[in-house]
Design a protein around this motif. Structure first.
Motif, short mmCIF file in Angstrom:
data_model
loop_
_atom_site.label_atom_id
_atom_site.label_comp_id
_atom_site.label_asym_id
_atom_site.label_seq_id
_atom_site.Cartn_x
_atom_site.Cartn_y
_atom_site.Cartn_z
N GLY A 12 0.85 -1.19 0.00
CA GLY A 12 0.00 0.00 0.00
C GLY A 12 0.87 1.23 0.00
N SER A 13 0.37 2.32 0.53
CA SER A 13 1.17 3.54 0.71
C SER A 13 1.84 3.43 2.07
CB SER A 13 0.28 4.78 0.64
OG SER A 13 -0.23 4.95 -0.65
N VAL A 14 2.98 2.71 2.08
CA VAL A 14 3.63 2.38 3.35
C VAL A 14 5.08 2.85 3.42
CG1 VAL A 14 2.08 0.48 3.92
CG2 VAL A 14 4.09 0.03 2.52
N GLN A 15 5.57 3.48 2.37
CA GLN A 15 6.91 4.06 2.41
C GLN A 15 6.78 5.58 2.39
OE1 GLN A 15 9.78 2.51 -0.36
NE2 GLN A 15 9.37 0.39 0.22
N GLY A 16 7.66 6.24 3.14
CA GLY A 16 7.61 7.70 3.21
C GLY A 16 6.53 8.22 4.14
N VAL A 17 6.00 7.35 5.00
CA VAL A 17 4.92 7.73 5.91
C VAL A 17 5.25 7.37 7.36
CG1 VAL A 17 3.09 7.65 4.16
CG2 VAL A 17 3.66 5.57 5.46
N PHE A 18 6.55 7.18 7.65
CA PHE A 18 7.04 6.84 8.98
C PHE A 18 6.58 5.47 9.45
CE2 PHE A 18 7.09 11.45 8.74
CZ PHE A 18 8.43 11.70 9.02
N PHE A 19 6.31 4.56 8.51
CA PHE A 19 5.88 3.22 8.87
C PHE A 19 6.96 2.50 9.67
CE2 PHE A 19 4.66 -1.15 8.60
CZ PHE A 19 3.29 -1.15 8.42
N ARG A 20 8.20 2.55 9.18
CA ARG A 20 9.27 1.80 9.85
C ARG A 20 9.52 2.28 11.27
NH1 ARG A 20 14.26 2.34 6.25
NH2 ARG A 20 13.34 4.41 6.02
N ASP A 21 9.64 3.58 11.46
CA ASP A 21 9.92 4.08 12.81
C ASP A 21 8.73 3.86 13.73
OD1 ASP A 21 11.88 5.32 14.59
OD2 ASP A 21 10.38 6.92 14.74
N SER A 22 7.52 4.03 13.21
CA SER A 22 6.33 3.76 14.02
C SER A 22 6.29 2.29 14.42
CB SER A 22 5.06 4.12 13.24
OG SER A 22 5.02 5.49 12.96
N CYS A 23 6.64 1.41 13.49
CA CYS A 23 6.69 -0.02 13.78
C CYS A 23 7.68 -0.31 14.90
CB CYS A 23 7.06 -0.78 12.50
SG CYS A 23 7.05 -2.57 12.66
N ARG A 24 8.85 0.31 14.82
CA ARG A 24 9.86 0.13 15.86
C ARG A 24 9.32 0.55 17.22
NH1 ARG A 24 12.59 3.40 18.63
NH2 ARG A 24 12.11 5.15 17.27
N GLN A 25 8.66 1.70 17.27
CA GLN A 25 8.13 2.20 18.53
C GLN A 25 7.08 1.26 19.11
OE1 GLN A 25 6.80 6.29 18.14
NE2 GLN A 25 8.61 6.82 16.95
N VAL A 26 6.18 0.77 18.27
CA VAL A 26 5.14 -0.15 18.72
C VAL A 26 5.77 -1.46 19.21
CG1 VAL A 26 3.11 -1.47 18.02
CG2 VAL A 26 3.36 0.91 17.29
N ALA A 27 6.74 -1.96 18.46
CA ALA A 27 7.41 -3.21 18.84
C ALA A 27 8.10 -3.06 20.20
CB ALA A 27 8.42 -3.62 17.77
N GLU A 28 8.79 -1.95 20.40
CA GLU A 28 9.47 -1.73 21.67
C GLU A 28 8.48 -1.65 22.82
OE1 GLU A 28 11.98 1.66 20.92
OE2 GLU A 28 13.53 0.41 19.99
N ARG A 29 7.34 -0.99 22.60
CA ARG A 29 6.31 -0.90 23.65
C ARG A 29 5.77 -2.27 24.03
NH1 ARG A 29 4.08 3.59 21.03
NH2 ARG A 29 2.41 2.33 20.17
N HIS A 30 5.69 -3.17 23.06
CA HIS A 30 5.14 -4.50 23.30
C HIS A 30 6.20 -5.54 23.65
CE1 HIS A 30 1.62 -2.69 21.37
NE2 HIS A 30 0.94 -3.61 22.03
N GLY A 31 7.47 -5.15 23.68
CA GLY A 31 8.52 -6.10 24.01
C GLY A 31 8.79 -7.12 22.92
N VAL A 32 8.59 -6.71 21.65
CA VAL A 32 8.80 -7.59 20.51
C VAL A 32 10.14 -7.26 19.87
CG1 VAL A 32 7.95 -8.18 18.20
CG2 VAL A 32 6.35 -7.93 20.10
N ALA A 33 10.92 -8.29 19.59
CA ALA A 33 12.21 -8.12 18.91
C ALA A 33 11.99 -8.28 17.40
CB ALA A 33 13.20 -9.18 19.40
N GLY A 34 13.01 -7.85 16.64
CA GLY A 34 12.94 -8.04 15.19
C GLY A 34 13.50 -6.87 14.43
N TRP A 35 12.98 -6.68 13.23
CA TRP A 35 13.46 -5.61 12.37
C TRP A 35 12.39 -5.26 11.34
CZ3 TRP A 35 13.41 -7.42 7.44
CH2 TRP A 35 13.61 -8.78 7.23
N VAL A 36 12.59 -4.10 10.69
CA VAL A 36 11.70 -3.64 9.64
C VAL A 36 12.53 -2.94 8.58
CG1 VAL A 36 11.15 -1.47 10.87
CG2 VAL A 36 9.54 -2.39 9.17
N ARG A 37 12.13 -3.08 7.30
CA ARG A 37 12.87 -2.40 6.22
C ARG A 37 11.94 -2.16 5.03
NH1 ARG A 37 16.66 -7.21 3.65
NH2 ARG A 37 14.95 -8.63 3.16
N ASN A 38 12.29 -1.15 4.23
CA ASN A 38 11.62 -0.90 2.96
C ASN A 38 12.19 -1.85 1.92
OD1 ASN A 38 10.10 1.24 3.94
ND2 ASN A 38 11.50 2.80 3.19
#
Length: 94
Positions: A12-38
């Motif tokens: 979808g429209s998922v690049q250039g919309v802070f998807f990756r950094d938002s994902c990182r923030q949500v993951a950290e809040r939930h204690g989930v490890a991993g990674w995200v990339r375009n």
């Protein structure tokens, strides 16, 4: 405590919309490890590894992303956990 791992590809429209950094923030809040990339085709790929309920929260979040995103599709599949720690935004190198 059991740990699961899921890989997702978000379209979808998922690049250039802070998807990756938002994902990182949500993951950290939930204690989930991993990674995200375009990815070069305009999608976003992510790996979520952690307790089943926390990974489920991230999977639900991926279906809408941050408010600036428009998610059309989320493809997901389970993988064998690798024991990741922390969550990182991977740089894009095509």
């Amino acid at each position: 405590m059991p740990v699961i791992r899921n890989r997702v590809i978000v379209s979808g429209s998922v690049q250039g919309v802070f998807f990756r950094d938002s994902c990182r923030q949500v993951a950290e809040r939930h204690g989930v490890a991993g990674w995200v990339r375009n990815l070069p085709d305009g999608t976003v790929e992510a790996v979520f590894e952690g307790p089943p309920a926390a990974v489920a929260d991230l999977l639900r979040w991926a279906h809408h992303g941050p408010e600036t995103a428009v998610v059309d599709r989320v493809r997901q599949h389970e993988e064998t956990p690798e024991g990741l720690t922390g969550f990182v935004v991977r740089s894009t190198r095509w």
